[in-house]
Design a protein around this motif. Structure first.
Motif, PDB file in Angstrom:
ATOM      1  N   SER A  46      77.393  34.559  77.570  1.00  0.00           N
ATOM      2  CA  SER A  46      78.863  34.560  77.538  1.00  0.00           C
ATOM      3  C   SER A  46      79.434  34.342  76.138  1.00  0.00           C
ATOM      4  O   SER A  46      80.653  34.353  75.962  1.00  0.00           O
ATOM      5  N   GLU A  47      78.544  34.112  75.151  1.00  0.00           N
ATOM      6  CA  GLU A  47      78.963  33.820  73.779  1.00  0.00           C
ATOM      7  C   GLU A  47      79.980  32.687  73.758  1.00  0.00           C
ATOM      8  O   GLU A  47      81.044  32.781  73.136  1.00  0.00           O
ATOM      9  N   VAL A  55      83.301  31.316  67.764  1.00  0.00           N
ATOM     10  CA  VAL A  55      83.920  32.119  66.729  1.00  0.00           C
ATOM     11  C   VAL A  55      83.043  33.363  66.570  1.00  0.00           C
ATOM     12  O   VAL A  55      81.823  33.263  66.439  1.00  0.00           O
ATOM     13  N   ARG A  56      83.666  34.526  66.630  1.00  0.00           N
ATOM     14  CA  ARG A  56      82.916  35.788  66.511  1.00  0.00           C
ATOM     15  C   ARG A  56      82.298  35.904  65.120  1.00  0.00           C
ATOM     16  O   ARG A  56      82.842  35.381  64.141  1.00  0.00           O
ATOM     17  N   LYS A  63      76.236  41.091  70.003  1.00  0.00           N
ATOM     18  CA  LYS A  63      76.662  39.746  70.356  1.00  0.00           C
ATOM     19  C   LYS A  63      76.402  38.751  69.231  1.00  0.00           C
ATOM     20  O   LYS A  63      75.430  38.873  68.491  1.00  0.00           O
ATOM     21  N   THR A  64      77.256  37.760  69.151  1.00  0.00           N
ATOM     22  CA  THR A  64      77.092  36.681  68.190  1.00  0.00           C
ATOM     23  C   THR A  64      75.829  35.886  68.517  1.00  0.00           C
ATOM     24  O   THR A  64      75.544  35.605  69.686  1.00  0.00           O
ATOM     25  N   LEU A  65      75.065  35.530  67.501  1.00  0.00           N
ATOM     26  CA  LEU A  65      73.812  34.765  67.559  1.00  0.00           C
ATOM     27  C   LEU A  65      72.650  35.505  68.238  1.00  0.00           C
ATOM     28  O   LEU A  65      71.644  34.885  68.570  1.00  0.00           O
ATOM     29  N   THR A  66      72.792  36.800  68.444  1.00  0.00           N
ATOM     30  CA  THR A  66      71.693  37.505  69.121  1.00  0.00           C
ATOM     31  C   THR A  66      71.270  38.788  68.412  1.00  0.00           C
ATOM     32  O   THR A  66      70.814  39.727  69.057  1.00  0.00           O
ATOM     33  N   PRO A 127      80.682  28.485  61.080  1.00  0.00           N
ATOM     34  CA  PRO A 127      81.328  27.625  62.083  1.00  0.00           C
ATOM     35  C   PRO A 127      80.285  27.116  63.079  1.00  0.00           C
ATOM     36  O   PRO A 127      79.232  27.725  63.264  1.00  0.00           O
ATOM     37  N   SER A 128      80.597  26.028  63.707  1.00  0.00           N
ATOM     38  CA  SER A 128      79.748  25.513  64.777  1.00  0.00           C
ATOM     39  C   SER A 128      79.820  26.466  65.963  1.00  0.00           C
ATOM     40  O   SER A 128      80.907  26.839  66.406  1.00  0.00           O
ATOM     41  N   ARG A 129      78.658  26.886  66.447  1.00  0.00           N
ATOM     42  CA  ARG A 129      78.577  27.716  67.652  1.00  0.00           C
ATOM     43  C   ARG A 129      77.546  27.071  68.572  1.00  0.00           C
ATOM     44  O   ARG A 129      76.401  27.500  68.639  1.00  0.00           O
TER      45      ARG A 129
END
Length: 160
Positions: A46-47, A55-56, A63-66, A127-129
């Motif tokens: 779900s990001e 934060v994108r 996808k963010t972080l993937t 940013p913190s994700r």
């Protein structure tokens, strides 16, 4: 006339199983560890952190972080009688979960590819994700309490 007789044997069996599982906390901890890993996978899918969107990423598709899937695929869980653990051994996981500033260690600048070519900068702030189900401040994500209570109730009443 209507007469209903209740047989308490099922209730006694369920209570006996509950007592058995309650004295073996490893059953509950193993269930907690599995659910923490599931919550982490849900966050990647779900990001978000328990529904609070990350934060994108600044550029690039997907996808963010993937980008490679390495971080998501590295998530593992384990349990003992007293702990439930979820985590990763990927070196860059900490900066993504907690956020922070990256500075060069041996050179005067960082260099990385952008859509417009290469960029050279003195630092990059990420940013913190939070992808693990516990925030950088140590708080369980918003739906975590409910999910862990459901898991505990199920673990207490399941025949192991």
């Amino acid at each position: 006339m209507l007469i209903i007789n209740l047989d308490d044997s099922q209730a006694q069996d369920t209570l006996a199983q509950l007592l058995k599982n309650a004295t073996n906390s490893r059953v509950i901890m193993r269930s907690f560890a599995t659910e923490l890993e599931t919550m982490t996978a849900d966050n990647f899918d779900s990001e978000s952190f328990g529904g609070q969107a990350w934060v994108r990423k600044a550029f690039g598709g997907g996808k963010t972080l993937t980008d490679t899937g390495e971080l998501k695929d590295s998530i593992t869980s384990s349990a003992t009688s007293h702990t439930a653990t979820v985590g990763t051994n990927v070196a860059y996981a900490r900066i993504h979960h907690f956020g922070g500033t990256i500075t060069p260690k041996k050179k005067p600048h960082l260099a990385f590819a952008t859509p417009n070519g290469f960029a050279k900068v003195k630092s990059v702030t990420l940013p913190s994700r939070p992808f693990l189900p516990v925030s950088p401040a140590g708080q369980l994500q918003s739906d975590g309490d409910r999910r862990l209570i459901e898991v505990a109730l199920s673990a207490l009443t399941t025949d192991t």
